[in-house]
Write a protein that holds these residues in place. Structure first.
Motif, short mmCIF file in Angstrom:
data_model
loop_
_atom_site.label_atom_id
_atom_site.label_comp_id
_atom_site.label_asym_id
_atom_site.label_seq_id
_atom_site.Cartn_x
_atom_site.Cartn_y
_atom_site.Cartn_z
N TRP A 56 0.85 -1.20 0.00
CA TRP A 56 0.00 0.00 0.00
C TRP A 56 0.88 1.25 0.00
N SER A 57 1.74 1.35 -0.97
CA SER A 57 2.73 2.41 -1.03
C SER A 57 2.08 3.79 -1.05
N ASP A 58 2.66 4.72 -0.28
CA ASP A 58 2.17 6.10 -0.26
C ASP A 58 2.41 6.80 -1.59
N PHE A 59 3.29 6.26 -2.41
CA PHE A 59 3.58 6.87 -3.71
C PHE A 59 2.60 6.43 -4.79
N ASP A 60 1.72 5.49 -4.47
CA ASP A 60 0.71 5.05 -5.42
C ASP A 60 -0.52 5.93 -5.26
N SER A 61 -0.78 6.77 -6.24
CA SER A 61 -1.89 7.71 -6.17
C SER A 61 -3.22 7.08 -6.58
N ILE A 62 -3.21 5.83 -7.02
CA ILE A 62 -4.42 5.13 -7.46
C ILE A 62 -4.94 4.25 -6.33
N GLU A 63 -6.26 4.31 -6.10
CA GLU A 63 -6.87 3.44 -5.10
C GLU A 63 -7.10 2.07 -5.72
N ARG A 64 -6.27 1.11 -5.32
CA ARG A 64 -6.35 -0.25 -5.89
C ARG A 64 -7.46 -1.08 -5.25
N SER A 65 -7.91 -0.68 -4.09
CA SER A 65 -8.98 -1.40 -3.41
C SER A 65 -9.72 -0.42 -2.52
N ALA A 66 -11.02 -0.67 -2.35
CA ALA A 66 -11.82 0.18 -1.45
C ALA A 66 -11.35 0.05 -0.01
N PHE A 67 -10.56 -0.96 0.29
CA PHE A 67 -9.99 -1.13 1.64
C PHE A 67 -9.23 0.12 2.07
N GLN A 68 -8.59 0.80 1.12
CA GLN A 68 -7.77 1.95 1.46
C GLN A 68 -8.58 3.12 2.00
N SER A 69 -9.87 3.16 1.74
CA SER A 69 -10.71 4.25 2.24
C SER A 69 -11.68 3.80 3.32
N GLN A 74 -16.49 -4.12 8.62
CA GLN A 74 -17.95 -4.11 8.49
C GLN A 74 -18.42 -3.22 7.34
N GLN A 75 -17.65 -2.18 7.01
CA GLN A 75 -18.04 -1.28 5.92
C GLN A 75 -18.05 -2.00 4.58
N ALA A 76 -17.27 -3.07 4.48
CA ALA A 76 -17.22 -3.82 3.21
C ALA A 76 -18.50 -4.60 2.96
N TRP A 77 -19.32 -4.79 3.99
CA TRP A 77 -20.50 -5.65 3.85
C TRP A 77 -21.80 -4.85 3.81
N THR A 78 -21.71 -3.55 3.57
CA THR A 78 -22.92 -2.79 3.32
C THR A 78 -23.45 -3.10 1.93
N LEU A 79 -24.70 -2.80 1.68
CA LEU A 79 -25.32 -3.14 0.41
C LEU A 79 -24.62 -2.46 -0.76
N ASP A 80 -24.30 -1.19 -0.61
CA ASP A 80 -23.62 -0.46 -1.69
C ASP A 80 -22.23 -1.03 -1.95
N SER A 81 -21.53 -1.40 -0.88
CA SER A 81 -20.18 -1.94 -1.05
C SER A 81 -20.21 -3.30 -1.73
N ILE A 82 -21.18 -4.13 -1.38
CA ILE A 82 -21.29 -5.45 -2.00
C ILE A 82 -21.54 -5.31 -3.50
N ARG A 83 -22.30 -4.29 -3.90
CA ARG A 83 -22.59 -4.08 -5.32
C ARG A 83 -21.35 -3.64 -6.09
N GLN A 84 -20.41 -2.98 -5.44
CA GLN A 84 -19.29 -2.36 -6.15
C GLN A 84 -17.95 -3.01 -5.87
N ASN A 85 -17.82 -3.73 -4.76
CA ASN A 85 -16.51 -4.24 -4.35
C ASN A 85 -16.57 -5.72 -4.04
N ASN A 86 -15.42 -6.26 -3.71
CA ASN A 86 -15.31 -7.65 -3.28
C ASN A 86 -15.16 -7.67 -1.76
N PRO A 87 -16.25 -7.87 -1.01
CA PRO A 87 -16.15 -7.79 0.45
C PRO A 87 -15.28 -8.87 1.05
#
Length: 531
Positions: A56-69, A74-87
């Motif tokens: 998770w390098s600080d020099f990588d300006s791209i969010e490779r996973s929603a985990f970084q935000s 538990q936030q990964a298992w909300t309905l919106d997150s399940i639709r967009q990410n891999n919980p």
């Protein structure tokens, strides 16, 4: 009375020729030694990846996973997150941080174990379909250099997990022994579609698998595909209905999208079949035009047309249907990857091999099993020839993968190689400078002061606002004996920024050293005023 002999029964002493012709000899299944060899080879080849502490390098300006935000799993298992990410993948990132071992090592260790499990599932599927050279195809996939970006760079575990669920769903769907197998197929397909768009091709691949397995086809043979198709359609509509619209992103024109997809297809196919140019991120040719030709772009798609024509002409033959299965499976699983734009750590367009990962087993299997069938048909000589050719191919692949893994295992080598491949990007150079400052003294540094100055000047030319880099170049100028250049940088920092007391004292000492006592006094006065 005359005895009536049933025509379906054979007379004593005479074999049933019809039954004998229908008997097929299946290729031998992999033994425990084969699985042990698979585990050992994968562990040895990819073990250098465990050394690196870059994650998770600080020099990588791209969010490779929603985990970084996210703040918690538990936030990964909300309905919106399940639709967009891999919980599942996101939750695993939180879980690995609780293990009392170096997080980077744990992260890549989990990736390698999941990759091994995916390879074993591939082997089980190929054995179920009775494909020749199944173990060889599995080894080629498991040790392929194009898998390394997915295993190494943080944020791409979702590809490995998706492949596991896709292969698991296809295994139970192909086996289809009872209702439990079909229930497992439904459940695994549902999960796979929720975590990766490539999984929506499962009904297509299953239909082609039935086409290969069934000797006499009937419409009823495809009945079990219809519920899966309806399920995938429903999930696709549900997921797209909840997709968030991204504001502020310029839409890409249709021409550019086709152009990008063509370049991605050419790159991924080349990496799958001839992986000699290995890197974490490959530069994207933004100057390629929309045309038919080698620079683009519909040509990679047209290259598959002759194979489809060939299989259509021989569609009644099992081997032709097997080739059709491999071609369509590869194209169906890669279509999502080629439609996505990859990005380098500075946001520039790039080819990323992780988009190939889910489809890689299909094209590898297609090529290896086709070659295996051709060579096996030569008899005993063919088997000996296959052992020699396959051993040579594995040796080359192991060499390429091990060399690539070693080249990125040590952070200094990784950032240096990235800087050379992306000369206009300042981020790899800045990361490299930080590694040098933190891990080496000036006497032990792999770079001389003049080389460090060249790197820092290149960074500041692109980003003159980086004050910490300007402080570094001022100190390096001083260490190299270039006091006039050091004085220029110190004065610029003092003039254009509001440095803290520690740097004010450092600058004052330097001004005293060069004989500018009055300037040193003024600098110390600034220090006193800020206290």
């Amino acid at each position: 009375m005359n005895r009536i002999v049933s025509p379906s029964k054979s007379k004593p002493g005479k074999p049933n020729k019809r039954r004998k012709r229908s008997t097929a000899v299946a290729p031998p299944r992999a033994s425990l030694r084969a699985y042990f060899a698979l585990i050992v080879l994968v562990s040895l080849v990819f073990s250098p990846l465990l050394i690196s502490d870059v994650l998770w390098s600080d020099f990588d300006s791209i969010e490779r996973s929603a985990f970084q935000s996210m703040d918690c799993w538990q936030q990964a298992w909300t309905l919106d997150s399940i639709r967009q990410n891999n919980p599942i993948a996101i939750s695993s990132y939180f879980f690995e941080q609780t293990i009392p071992l170096p997080t980077a090592t744990v992260h890549r260790g989990i990736n390698i174990l999941l990759h091994l499990f995916a390879a074993m599932l591939l082997l089980k599927n190929l054995e179920l379909l009775k494909f020749p050279a199944a173990f060889s195809a599995t080894l080629i996939f498991a040790l392929h250099p194009a898998t390394i970006q997915t295993l190494f760079w943080a944020g791409y575990r979702t590809e490995i997990i998706a492949l596991i669920f896709i292969l698991s769903a296809l295994y139970f769907a192909s086996r289809n022994r009872n209702a439990r197998d079909y229930i497992a197929t439904i459940a695994l397909t549902t999960i796979a579609c929720l975590i990766h768009p490539a999984a929506f091709s499962i009904p297509v691949i299953l239909a082609l698998t039935i086409l290969v397995k069934e000797r006499s086809l009937h419409v009823e043979s495809f009945n079990r595909v219809l519920p899966l198709l309806c399920l995938c359609l429903f999930l696709g509509v549900w997921i797209n209905a909840g997709s968030a619209h991204i504001e502020g992103v310029d839409p890409v024109s249709y021409t550019d999208r086709i152009n990008h997809a063509g370049q991605n297809m050419a790159h991924f196919t080349q990496q799958a079949l001839l992986p000699i140019d290995n890197a974490l991120f490959h530069p994207f040719d933004t100057d390629a035009k929309y045309k038919f030709g080698t620079g683009m772009n519909l040509l990679p798609f047209l290259l598959f047309v002759p194979f489809f024509i060939f299989t259509a002409y021989n569609i009644k033959k099992v081997w032709s249907r097997a080739i059709l299965l491999g071609l369509c499976s590869y194209l169906a699983l890669i279509v999502y990857g080629i439609s996505q734009d990859g990005y380098f750590i500075n946001g520039a367009l790039a080819h990323e091999d992780h988009h190939l990962y889910v489809a890689l087993p299909m094209i590898v299997t297609l090529v290896i099993t086709a070659l295996g069938r051709i060579i096996y048909s030569m008899g005993i000589v063919g088997k000996e020839l296959w052992v020699m050719c396959c051993s040579l191919l594995l040796l080359v692949e192991i060499t390429l993968s091990a060399a690539f893994a070693y080249s990125i295992a040590e952070p200094n080598k990784m950032w240096t190689g990235m800087s050379e491949r992306w000369p206009n990007a300042w981020e790899p150079k800045a990361a490299l400078i930080d590694r040098i400052d933190f891990s080496n003294s000036s006497e032990d540094s792999i770079y001389t002061n003049n080389q460090l100055i060249t790197i820092l000047q290149d960074i500041l030319e692109k980003r003159p606002d980086l004050v910490e880099r300007r402080k570094q170049i001022a100190r390096t100028f001083d260490a190299a004996g270039q006091r006039s250049n050091a004085l220029r940088e110190y004065k610029r920092i003092l003039r254009e920024t509001r440095p803290d007391n520690e740097f004010l004292e450092e600058a004052a000492r330097f001004l005293d050293k060069v004989g500018l006592s009055w300037d040193a006094t003024k600098t110390r006065d600034r220090k006193n005023n800020t206290q």
